[in-house]
Design a protein around this motif. Structure first.
Motif, PDB file in Angstrom:
ATOM      1  N   GLY A 220      -8.447  10.275   6.263  1.00 33.22           N
ATOM      2  CA  GLY A 220      -9.552   9.742   5.160  1.00 33.22           C
ATOM      3  C   GLY A 220      -9.043   8.336   4.760  1.00 33.22           C
ATOM      4  O   GLY A 220     -10.212   7.556   4.289  1.00 33.22           O
ATOM      5  N   ALA A 221      -8.060   7.692   5.063  1.00 32.32           N
ATOM      6  CA  ALA A 221      -7.862   6.314   4.774  1.00 32.32           C
ATOM      7  C   ALA A 221      -8.669   5.361   5.469  1.00 32.32           C
ATOM      8  O   ALA A 221      -9.188   4.386   5.001  1.00 32.32           O
ATOM      9  CB  ALA A 221      -6.444   5.861   5.152  1.00 32.32           C
ATOM     10  N   LEU A 222      -9.215   5.725   6.794  1.00 31.62           N
ATOM     11  CA  LEU A 222      -9.955   4.981   7.644  1.00 31.62           C
ATOM     12  C   LEU A 222     -11.382   5.002   7.193  1.00 31.62           C
ATOM     13  O   LEU A 222     -12.267   4.103   7.450  1.00 31.62           O
ATOM     14  CB  LEU A 222     -10.171   6.087   9.111  1.00 31.62           C
ATOM     15  CG  LEU A 222      -8.657   5.594   9.797  1.00 31.62           C
ATOM     16  CD1 LEU A 222      -8.671   6.270  11.096  1.00 31.62           C
ATOM     17  CD2 LEU A 222      -8.065   4.487   9.906  1.00 31.62           C
ATOM     18  N   ARG A 223     -11.636   5.672   5.981  1.00 30.50           N
ATOM     19  CA  ARG A 223     -13.077   5.755   5.378  1.00 30.50           C
ATOM     20  C   ARG A 223     -13.037   4.709   4.299  1.00 30.50           C
ATOM     21  O   ARG A 223     -14.104   4.599   3.575  1.00 30.50           O
ATOM     22  CB  ARG A 223     -13.610   7.009   4.882  1.00 30.50           C
ATOM     23  CG  ARG A 223     -13.567   7.996   5.874  1.00 30.50           C
ATOM     24  CD  ARG A 223     -14.555   9.206   5.508  1.00 30.50           C
ATOM     25  NE  ARG A 223     -13.939   9.945   4.597  1.00 30.50           N
ATOM     26  CZ  ARG A 223     -12.913  10.896   4.790  1.00 30.50           C
ATOM     27  NH1 ARG A 223     -12.805  11.386   6.309  1.00 30.50           N
ATOM     28  NH2 ARG A 223     -12.276  11.689   3.943  1.00 30.50           N
ATOM     29  N   ARG A 224     -12.076   4.206   3.822  1.00 34.84           N
ATOM     30  CA  ARG A 224     -11.875   3.191   2.576  1.00 34.84           C
ATOM     31  C   ARG A 224     -11.813   1.906   2.865  1.00 34.84           C
ATOM     32  O   ARG A 224     -11.103   1.380   3.871  1.00 34.84           O
ATOM     33  CB  ARG A 224     -10.508   3.453   1.867  1.00 34.84           C
ATOM     34  CG  ARG A 224     -10.352   4.860   1.465  1.00 34.84           C
ATOM     35  CD  ARG A 224      -9.090   5.222   0.761  1.00 34.84           C
ATOM     36  NE  ARG A 224      -9.095   6.793   0.286  1.00 34.84           N
ATOM     37  CZ  ARG A 224      -9.069   6.720  -1.044  1.00 34.84           C
ATOM     38  NH1 ARG A 224      -9.310   5.734  -1.875  1.00 34.84           N
ATOM     39  NH2 ARG A 224      -9.112   8.190  -1.750  1.00 34.84           N
ATOM     40  N   GLY A 344      -5.444   5.972  -1.680  1.00 33.62           N
ATOM     41  CA  GLY A 344      -5.375   7.381  -2.132  1.00 33.62           C
ATOM     42  C   GLY A 344      -4.111   8.314  -1.534  1.00 33.62           C
ATOM     43  O   GLY A 344      -3.060   7.940  -1.743  1.00 33.62           O
ATOM     44  N   ASP A 345      -4.444   9.527  -1.158  1.00 33.28           N
ATOM     45  CA  ASP A 345      -3.724  10.406  -0.787  1.00 33.28           C
ATOM     46  C   ASP A 345      -3.236  10.160   0.631  1.00 33.28           C
ATOM     47  O   ASP A 345      -2.382  10.874   1.341  1.00 33.28           O
ATOM     48  CB  ASP A 345      -4.182  11.749  -0.729  1.00 33.28           C
ATOM     49  CG  ASP A 345      -4.592  12.361  -2.176  1.00 33.28           C
ATOM     50  OD1 ASP A 345      -3.540  11.921  -3.080  1.00 33.28           O
ATOM     51  OD2 ASP A 345      -5.226  13.265  -2.582  1.00 33.28           O
ATOM     52  N   ALA A 346      -3.893   9.252   1.295  1.00 37.72           N
ATOM     53  CA  ALA A 346      -3.567   8.902   2.544  1.00 37.72           C
ATOM     54  C   ALA A 346      -2.662   7.731   2.791  1.00 37.72           C
ATOM     55  O   ALA A 346      -2.721   6.631   3.386  1.00 37.72           O
ATOM     56  CB  ALA A 346      -4.838   8.622   3.500  1.00 37.72           C
ATOM     57  N   GLN A 347      -1.536   7.784   1.857  1.00 36.58           N
ATOM     58  CA  GLN A 347      -0.576   6.404   1.896  1.00 36.58           C
ATOM     59  C   GLN A 347       0.271   6.303   3.221  1.00 36.58           C
ATOM     60  O   GLN A 347       0.349   5.285   3.692  1.00 36.58           O
ATOM     61  CB  GLN A 347       0.252   6.795   0.504  1.00 36.58           C
ATOM     62  CG  GLN A 347      -0.535   6.563  -0.599  1.00 36.58           C
ATOM     63  CD  GLN A 347       0.744   6.571  -1.685  1.00 36.58           C
ATOM     64  OE1 GLN A 347       1.823   6.637  -1.375  1.00 36.58           O
ATOM     65  NE2 GLN A 347       0.156   5.948  -2.891  1.00 36.58           N
TER      66      GLN A 347
END
Length: 414
Positions: A220-224, A344-347
């Protein structure tokens, strides 16, 4: 049960404490153990550059061909960082750190035992795989154990292990490789890896405050957009440093007239600058994260511009090269903390991607510097190309900062 059948207290496995149960002194010992792993990684990453002529001679290949082993290691970093962190989110952090350092030790052990070029390529790729993930997990663990106001300093402490390697580890491994043959350099790194595994096994607590994640969460980090923008800041802003570093031997000997026997001092000054810069960058990020990034980028641009002039003088050039190391390294902790904040939660994945970005900066900076020299410009000219990269990163910082402020304002109103 007879007394002799009872397991001794020495052999009995004692449960490891949780991170919330350790003292401040124990926290420092844990950080030292993790920094030792960073020291080993920094040693193996940079010492290969100085061993290429020995490897080429041993395997009867050209130095250009031997140089592919550096690319193999960098490819391992770029591939391993996102894959390992994305798909190991459910593995307890203590266990994962041990596995990563064991894999690093295995890769360097295989490098030590390599009897042909192809085997060495595979070994260097394996050694590079855990690089980014280790720094990600170790940095996040250090930040998780530290007080909130000291997160930047905690991350910088781990990163400093890599910087110290350029001052102590790389010269020691280089000297060992020159005296006993290039495999001895990788043998030293293997020993460092084994010591780190043992140290982490003994002192590392269970990281109970670090929540497990799954691949979907990490990816999900890649969507930020802020993650991508921060990675771009590192790739572009850090590239200028490598445009100079890659060709520093030719710059100092051909342009500044420095005797080649003094190159060890040039690299050591750079290493000392990196250590001090990492320490400074940690405090800078704790003071003001966003402006700290801008300050580091601006000073990188100034230091690189100045090097174009000072690189014709041996003393001024060496001092300026140390400043490039100082301000370049000061950027790393701030980028790492920023990625932790925006992911976020994908640190874990975001922090690992920081090292992929820095390795891309290494490759792109070297390629840009080489293209400048190939175009007929002097060995000083890559410094100007690097300055333009730093300025481009400053331009990129402006919308990145503005969008982040808007994002935080929306969250505060929600």
């Amino acid at each position: 049960m007879p007394a002799f059948a009872k397991p001794s207290s020495f052999l009995r496995r004692r449960p490891r404490p949780r991170q919330t149960q350790i003292t401040e002194r124990r926290r420092l010992v844990v950080m030292l153990a993790m920094a030792l792993g960073a020291f080993g990684i920094g040693t193996t990453e940079f010492v290969s550059m100085g061993l290429l002529n020995l490897i080429a001679e041993d395997f009867a290949i050209t130095e250009d061909t031997a140089g592919v082993i550096i690319s193999a290691y960098a490819l391992g970093v770029v591939v391993g960082a996102p894959l390992i962190t994305a798909f190991t989110g459910m593995v307890p952090r203590r266990r994962l750190l041990l596995l990563l350092m064991a894999a690093f030790t295995l890769g360097n052990g295989l490098s030590l035992l390599a009897t042909n070029y192809e085997t060495l390529l595979v070994a260097r790729f394996i050694a590079g795989l855990p690089h980014g993930a280790y720094f990600s997990i170790a940095g996040l663990s250090a930040a998780s154990m530290a007080p909130v106001a000291q997160r930047g300093r905690a991350v910088a402490f781990i990163t400093m292990g890599l910087s110290v390697a350029t001052v102590i580890g790389v010269p020691a491994a280089q000297a060992l490789g020159a005296a006993l043959g290039w495999p001895a350099a990788y043998g030293l790194v293997t020993v460092i890896g084994l010591v780190t595994v043992a140290a982490l096994w003994v002192v590392m607590p269970h990281m109970t405050k670090m929540r497990p994640t799954n691949p979907r969460t990490e990816l999900g980090a890649l969507r930020r957009s802020q993650v991508w923008l921060t990675l771009a800041l590192g790739t572009v802003g850090f590239g200028g440093m490598f445009a100079v570093y890659t060709y520093i031997s030719w710059t100092m000997t051909e342009r500044a007239g420095l005797d080649g026997s003094w190159m060890w001092l040039v690299l050591m000054v750079y290493g000392v600058g990196s250590v001090a810069g990492t320490w400074f960058g940690g405090r800078l990020s704790d003071r003001n994260l966003e402006l700290g990034i801008l300050f580091s980028l601006l000073m990188i641009a100034i230091a690189l511009a100045a090097f174009y002039v000072t690189s014709t003088h041996p003393v001024l050039g060496v001092v300026n090269f140390g400043l490039i190391g100082f301000f370049g390294s000061s950027l790393v902790p701030s980028l790492q903390i920023r990625l932790m904040d925006v992911a976020g939660d994908a640190q874990t994945l975001a922090a690992a991607l920081n090292h992929s970005a820095l390795n891309l900066a290494n490759a792109s900076g070297a390629a840009i510097g080489g293209a400048v020299i190939a175009a007929g410009f002097s060995y000083s000219a890559p410094a100007l190309a690097g300055m333009l990269l730093a300025l481009a990163a400053i331009v990129l910082w402006l919308p990145t900062f503005w969008l982040r402020r808007r994002q935080l304002a929306r969250l505060s109103r929600a």
